[in-house]
Design a protein around this motif. Sequence first.
Motif, short mmCIF file in Angstrom:
data_model
loop_
_atom_site.label_atom_id
_atom_site.label_comp_id
_atom_site.label_asym_id
_atom_site.label_seq_id
_atom_site.Cartn_x
_atom_site.Cartn_y
_atom_site.Cartn_z
N LEU A 26 0.97 -1.11 -0.14
CA LEU A 26 -0.34 -0.01 -0.32
C LEU A 26 1.51 0.92 -0.20
CD1 LEU A 26 -2.77 -0.91 2.33
CD2 LEU A 26 -3.14 -0.41 -0.67
N THR A 27 1.58 1.77 -0.63
CA THR A 27 1.68 3.03 -1.11
C THR A 27 0.87 4.33 -0.23
OG1 THR A 27 1.31 2.99 -3.67
CG2 THR A 27 3.97 1.87 -3.19
N PRO A 28 1.62 5.53 -0.62
CA PRO A 28 0.35 6.48 -0.15
C PRO A 28 -0.49 6.31 -2.11
CG PRO A 28 2.94 7.49 -0.47
CD PRO A 28 3.04 6.31 -1.40
N VAL A 29 0.16 6.18 -2.98
CA VAL A 29 -0.91 6.35 -4.23
C VAL A 29 -2.37 5.56 -3.96
CG1 VAL A 29 -1.75 6.33 -6.74
CG2 VAL A 29 0.64 8.13 -5.92
N ARG A 30 -2.10 4.38 -3.73
CA ARG A 30 -2.44 3.21 -3.76
C ARG A 30 -3.02 3.54 -2.22
NH1 ARG A 30 -0.84 -1.71 -6.15
NH2 ARG A 30 -1.74 -2.64 -4.85
N GLN A 31 -2.85 4.26 -1.82
CA GLN A 31 -4.16 4.13 -0.15
C GLN A 31 -4.67 4.79 -0.33
OE1 GLN A 31 -3.62 2.79 3.04
NE2 GLN A 31 -5.90 3.42 2.59
N LEU A 32 -4.27 6.25 -1.09
CA LEU A 32 -5.20 7.19 -1.49
C LEU A 32 -6.71 6.72 -2.50
CD1 LEU A 32 -6.23 10.09 -2.21
CD2 LEU A 32 -4.71 10.19 -4.16
N PHE A 33 -6.13 5.64 -3.59
CA PHE A 33 -6.82 4.59 -4.50
C PHE A 33 -8.31 3.75 -3.59
CE2 PHE A 33 -8.99 1.12 -6.09
CZ PHE A 33 -9.77 1.65 -7.60
N LEU A 34 -7.68 3.82 -2.04
CA LEU A 34 -8.90 2.70 -1.60
C LEU A 34 -9.71 3.76 -0.37
CD1 LEU A 34 -6.83 -0.53 -0.17
CD2 LEU A 34 -8.15 0.09 -1.62
N ASP A 35 -8.72 4.95 -0.51
CA ASP A 35 -9.53 5.44 0.95
C ASP A 35 -10.88 6.94 -0.19
OD1 ASP A 35 -8.21 5.06 2.57
OD2 ASP A 35 -7.05 6.71 2.81
N THR A 36 -10.56 6.53 -1.17
CA THR A 36 -11.23 7.60 -2.27
C THR A 36 -13.21 7.01 -2.24
OG1 THR A 36 -9.53 7.92 -3.84
CG2 THR A 36 -11.96 8.20 -4.73
N ASP A 37 -13.85 7.95 -2.11
CA ASP A 37 -14.82 7.66 -2.32
C ASP A 37 -15.27 7.39 -3.49
OD1 ASP A 37 -17.52 7.14 -1.67
OD2 ASP A 37 -18.19 8.89 -0.72
N TRP A 38 -15.53 6.37 -3.97
CA TRP A 38 -15.57 6.45 -5.57
C TRP A 38 -17.52 6.34 -5.31
CZ3 TRP A 38 -11.82 7.17 -8.54
CH2 TRP A 38 -10.85 6.86 -8.13
N SER A 39 -17.95 6.02 -4.90
CA SER A 39 -19.63 6.31 -5.02
C SER A 39 -20.02 7.97 -4.92
CB SER A 39 -20.67 5.15 -3.85
OG SER A 39 -20.44 6.12 -2.51
N ALA A 40 -19.05 8.67 -4.70
CA ALA A 40 -19.55 10.04 -5.03
C ALA A 40 -18.84 10.39 -5.87
CB ALA A 40 -18.55 10.84 -3.58
N THR A 41 -18.40 9.81 -7.56
CA THR A 41 -17.76 10.11 -7.94
C THR A 41 -18.79 9.59 -9.59
OG1 THR A 41 -16.82 8.17 -8.42
CG2 THR A 41 -15.43 9.63 -7.11
N ALA A 42 -18.65 11.15 -10.65
CA ALA A 42 -18.90 10.24 -11.54
C ALA A 42 -19.28 8.47 -12.22
CB ALA A 42 -19.33 11.40 -12.61
N ILE A 43 -18.26 7.61 -11.71
CA ILE A 43 -18.04 6.56 -12.06
C ILE A 43 -18.61 5.58 -11.02
CG2 ILE A 43 -16.38 7.13 -13.78
CD1 ILE A 43 -13.97 5.87 -12.18
#
Length: 592
Positions: free
Chosen positions: A18-35
């Motif tokens: 879990l690098t910082p960017v990979r962790q950022l991917f997991l922490d992102t609330d994708w349900s709140a995004t357009a996709i």
Amino acid sequence: MHTDDDAVARRVLGPGPLTPVRQLFLDTDWSATAIGPPASWPASLQAAVSTAMNTGFGMLVMAGPELVMVYNDAYAPLMGELHPAMGRPLPEVWADEWPLLAPMVAAVQDEQVANYFVDFPLLSSRNGFPEQTWFTYSYSPLLDPDLGVVGVLDTVTETTDRVLAARRLGLAQALGQVSTTRHPDLDRAAAAVVEVLAAHRDDLPFAALHLLGDVADPGGPLRSVAVHGVDSADPGPAAQGWLRASLGGAPVEVHPLAGTGWAGVHASDGAGGGAVQGAVVLPLTPPGRGSPIGALALGLSPHLRHDDAYRTFWELVASQVAGILGDTLAHLAEQAAAAASRSMAEVLQRSLLTEPAAPDHLEVVVRYRPAVTEVEVGGDWYDAFRCPDGSTWLVVGDVAGHDQAAAATMGQVRNLLRGIAWSTQTSPAQALATLDTAIAGLGVGTLTSVVAARIEQDPELAGSGVRRLRWSNAGHPPPVLLHADGGAQPLTAPVDLILGADPGAGRRDHEVELRPGDGVLLYTDGLVERRDGDLDAGQDWLVAELAGRGDAPVARLCDDLLSRVEAHAEDDIALLALRAHPEDRPVPVTPR
């Protein structure tokens, strides 16, 4: 993120650390995004994101019609201060760059064909200012099973450092070319440097080179020598203070240009335009000197980071400029020393080249021209004198070397030959043999080429007005017989060994008649020697030059020959020309 969504996100992410960017991917609330959450993504989109997250190449997935950003660790540094932006629409994040990128993305979406760009220039605001950057990248369409476009994959590597390094290497090479040229003075060396800098305004929008009025006086006034990119040579009091401080060892720092004579300069259009805000001032200390001889002000591009690479570049430019100026100072010092040495040696040499004898009806003309490319004089000489038996001797020779020692040796050899010819009244061959023995015995020890000729006239010859030219040649270019009818003929009799090589070598006399009006030309090899040719070719040229002019006044012939070789002769030249005028009439008056 819901538990199911989290599980799918981790599956898409893969098993890596879990690098910082990979962790950022997991922490992102994708349900709140357009996709939406990863569980709702098409399989082709999940596969593309999984590939991006598990490669060392910079990759960005622009997902859905909104081009939502999903990127990996290698892509994040390319964003500068725009990172983090996981899950945000690309047109929003790269807003300043989007007008340029939008048509490229649209073409991939519409045509479903990948594109590819090498060292694509982009004026990017990723670090809070319009920065010159370059990228090599490819946009590829991401298709679902029905060939619908679900996104665009950007595979990218930044080439900014490489492009800048190549550009700056070009400047270094151009300055290197300037360093190979001999400049007549410091001002013209400085002008040549600034002319090169003016062709590299993308990195250095302006340059101002100032030198001490007296480079030996560190506390003396500075003068503006060469500038480019600024309207005035006077930078104003503040900038003058920076220049003076640099001579005293002040740290190199970026100075704001507001209020100085350097304000108002703009970057080149190729670099993005815009006002230049800062400059650096660097001391110019040539190698081997203990203090600067001037200072160089360099304008800084408003579109480049002031990083270590840029700073190293400034310092390299200043170092090269200082080296060029130092080389020029050294060249000027060499010239001054050579001029003084040459002047002294020329006085010595010319003091030995006395006026030739001028017997009745024998016109003798001499010329001596010092080398133009050698820093020292040579051992070339001419001589013409009469002996007690009535004969006239003509001598032209060349002592090996180009220095004061050669000139001094020439004086010894010349005077020895004079004394031998005068006292022994012998033939040229015997005189040269005796001279060779004397050179060895007295330890002169220098190779010397010489032609010694004796003009004789016994009673039988006198009745017909004919004279005899008897000569011997010790390793020297052959004389040229000048016929009264205008012809010219090289006297190509066998040439004996040069003096100083073998005192016991045999020597031969040769004879030719000089009829009334005939003449002879003796010369040293500087007249016929060429860097790009051999002596035979030079002697052929000489005969061709004299063809049809053998009856011309000998003074004019000598002067014309010297003028022909003025531009390319590299060695000293001694000429001796004789004309045997008819004895039944007055000698014509001609310039000598």
